[in-house]
Enzyme design. Structure first.
Site, short mmCIF file in Angstrom:
data_model
loop_
_atom_site.label_atom_id
_atom_site.label_comp_id
_atom_site.label_asym_id
_atom_site.label_seq_id
_atom_site.Cartn_x
_atom_site.Cartn_y
_atom_site.Cartn_z
N MET A 34 0.89 -1.14 -0.14
CA MET A 34 0.04 0.04 0.06
C MET A 34 0.97 1.34 0.17
O MET A 34 0.42 2.36 0.33
CB MET A 34 -0.96 -0.02 1.31
CG MET A 34 -1.99 -1.29 1.16
SD MET A 34 -3.36 -0.66 1.86
CE MET A 34 -2.79 -0.57 3.69
N GLY A 35 2.16 1.07 -0.54
CA GLY A 35 3.07 2.22 -0.44
C GLY A 35 3.53 2.67 0.77
O GLY A 35 3.55 1.81 1.71
N ALA A 36 3.92 3.73 0.99
CA ALA A 36 4.78 4.16 2.14
C ALA A 36 5.85 3.44 2.63
O ALA A 36 5.77 2.74 3.77
CB ALA A 36 3.84 4.68 3.38
N LEU A 37 6.72 2.94 1.61
CA LEU A 37 7.56 1.80 1.64
C LEU A 37 8.75 2.26 2.56
O LEU A 37 9.14 3.10 2.81
CB LEU A 37 8.12 1.56 0.17
CG LEU A 37 7.02 1.40 -0.74
CD1 LEU A 37 7.80 0.76 -2.12
CD2 LEU A 37 6.01 -0.03 -0.34
N HIS B 10 9.42 -3.70 3.27
CA HIS B 10 9.05 -3.87 2.00
C HIS B 10 10.27 -4.24 1.04
O HIS B 10 10.11 -5.08 -0.02
CB HIS B 10 8.39 -2.68 1.30
CG HIS B 10 7.17 -2.36 2.15
ND1 HIS B 10 7.11 -1.15 2.86
CD2 HIS B 10 5.81 -2.67 2.06
CE1 HIS B 10 5.74 -0.96 3.26
NE2 HIS B 10 5.08 -2.01 2.79
N GLY C 147 4.81 -9.83 4.01
CA GLY C 147 5.69 -10.03 5.53
C GLY C 147 4.84 -10.73 6.62
O GLY C 147 3.94 -10.76 6.74
N GLU C 148 5.69 -11.40 7.44
CA GLU C 148 5.31 -12.32 8.60
C GLU C 148 4.88 -11.21 9.51
O GLU C 148 4.05 -11.42 10.37
CB GLU C 148 6.34 -12.98 9.07
CG GLU C 148 6.53 -14.23 8.32
CD GLU C 148 7.35 -15.33 9.00
OE1 GLU C 148 8.08 -14.80 9.90
OE2 GLU C 148 7.49 -16.40 8.37
N LEU D 81 9.16 -3.03 11.92
CA LEU D 81 8.96 -1.87 11.04
C LEU D 81 7.53 -1.85 10.33
O LEU D 81 6.89 -2.88 10.20
CB LEU D 81 9.92 -1.98 9.60
CG LEU D 81 11.37 -2.08 9.96
CD1 LEU D 81 12.16 -1.92 8.64
CD2 LEU D 81 11.81 -0.74 10.79
N ARG E 15 2.95 2.62 9.67
CA ARG E 15 2.11 3.47 10.82
C ARG E 15 3.22 3.86 11.95
O ARG E 15 2.83 4.88 12.42
CB ARG E 15 1.21 2.56 11.22
CG ARG E 15 0.06 2.38 10.41
CD ARG E 15 -1.08 1.69 11.11
NE ARG E 15 -2.34 1.71 9.94
CZ ARG E 15 -2.77 0.69 9.24
NH1 ARG E 15 -2.05 -0.33 9.32
NH2 ARG E 15 -3.96 0.82 8.66
#
Ligand code: PAF
Length: 276
Positions: free
Chosen positions: A28-31, A35, A145-146, A182, A185
């Site tokens: 969803m971006g905001a990498l 990511h 991601g886990e 990480l 948010r």
């Protein structure tokens, strides 16, 4: 790196790869570095890596942070390019959910508890958009991601149930030096909240080790809750679950996962850890 915003062009670009293995990293971006670890895991000789960026309105509930969710397209594209991504798929909301869109993908069981209970409809939104992204890109493998452990379990279940023929790969959580997972948010946390947030991975680590040593599960979970409340968190849940089915009463001989969600001020953080 190609950037594509129309489905027809996406299909043409992938067809031009002539049957190469395709790996999808949905985002969803905001990498952040978490990511990039997905892109890194997806990169292999002979594989083309597609990252998607789409802030999916259907997985945000009323009163959640859809409108203030960080959007940083230029920075995201720069990071993906540097990480060796081959193509970025940027669908618009109208392409994703055109007028008349009426389909909902709902995965029962594994979606029900934890974040599914705290955020009604969230995993239907995730399953629906991931099903669409998988159908649009038709990758051989997709990387998640886990950190969003329940999401990973939901996507695995959906891919198996619907015979999607895609390998779903879970990538270990990336953490700050002090252990905080990480997350896009984390930028919402002020300095004081950020310092106190480290209690979340620490409390989970202590509880996981106590349970792995054969300690009382209820006591370990209570201690973790107490630690989180003392640090200033409002706790949504701290729970032990079967690592695959997310059954909340897992047999001790099954792989187990400790999961937590808690709010620090206005920011809801989640984390999880294997009990080994
Ligand atoms: O994990 C995320 O970023 C999102 O939930 C996903 C998988 C891209 C679906 O919108």
């Amino acid at each position: 790196m190609q950037t594509i915003r129309a489905l027809g062009e996406l299909r043409e670009a992938i067809a031009a790869w002539d049957g190469a293995r395709v790996a999808l990293v949905p985002t969803m971006g905001a990498l952040h570095a978490g990511h990039m670890a997905l892109v890194e895991a997806a990169r292999r000789p002979g594989t083309k890596v597609v990252a998607s960026i789409f802030v999916n309105p259907r997985q945000f509930g009323a009163g959640e942070d859809l409108s203030r969710y960080p959007r940083k397209e230029m920075a995201d594209l720069r990071m993906l390019n540097e990480a060796g991504c081959d193509l970025v798929w940027l669908p618009g909301a109208d392409d994703m959910y055109p007028a008349g869109f009426a389909t909902n993908v709902s995965v029962s069981g594994v979606s029900a508890g934890f974040d599914g209970a705290a955020r009604p409809g969230h995993f239907d939104g995730v399953a629906t958009v991931v099903a669409k992204l998988l159908n649009q890109v038709r990758p051989h493998a997709a990387y998640f991601g886990e950190k969003d452990y329940q999401q990973l379990a939901v996507v695995r279940r959906m891919a198996a149930d619907l015979d999607l023929g895609v390998e779903i790969v879970g990538v270990p959580t990336q953490r700050e030096d002090d252990g905080l997972a990480l997350s896009s948010r984390n930028v919402y946390l002020d300095d004081d909240e950020r310092a106190r947030a480290v209690a979340l991975p620490r409390a989970l680590g202590i509880a996981a080790r106590a349970i792995a040593r054969g300690g009382d599960v209820g006591g370990a979970l209570d201690d973790a809750r107490t630690t989180l409340i003392a640090a200033g968190f409002a706790v949504d849940y701290v729970a032990l679950a079967d690592a695959e089915t997310l059954d909340a009463d897992p047999a001790p001989d099954r792989p187990r996962r400790l999961l937590a969600a808690a709010r620090m001020g206005q920011t809801r953080l989640i984390d999880n850890i294997a009990v080994e």
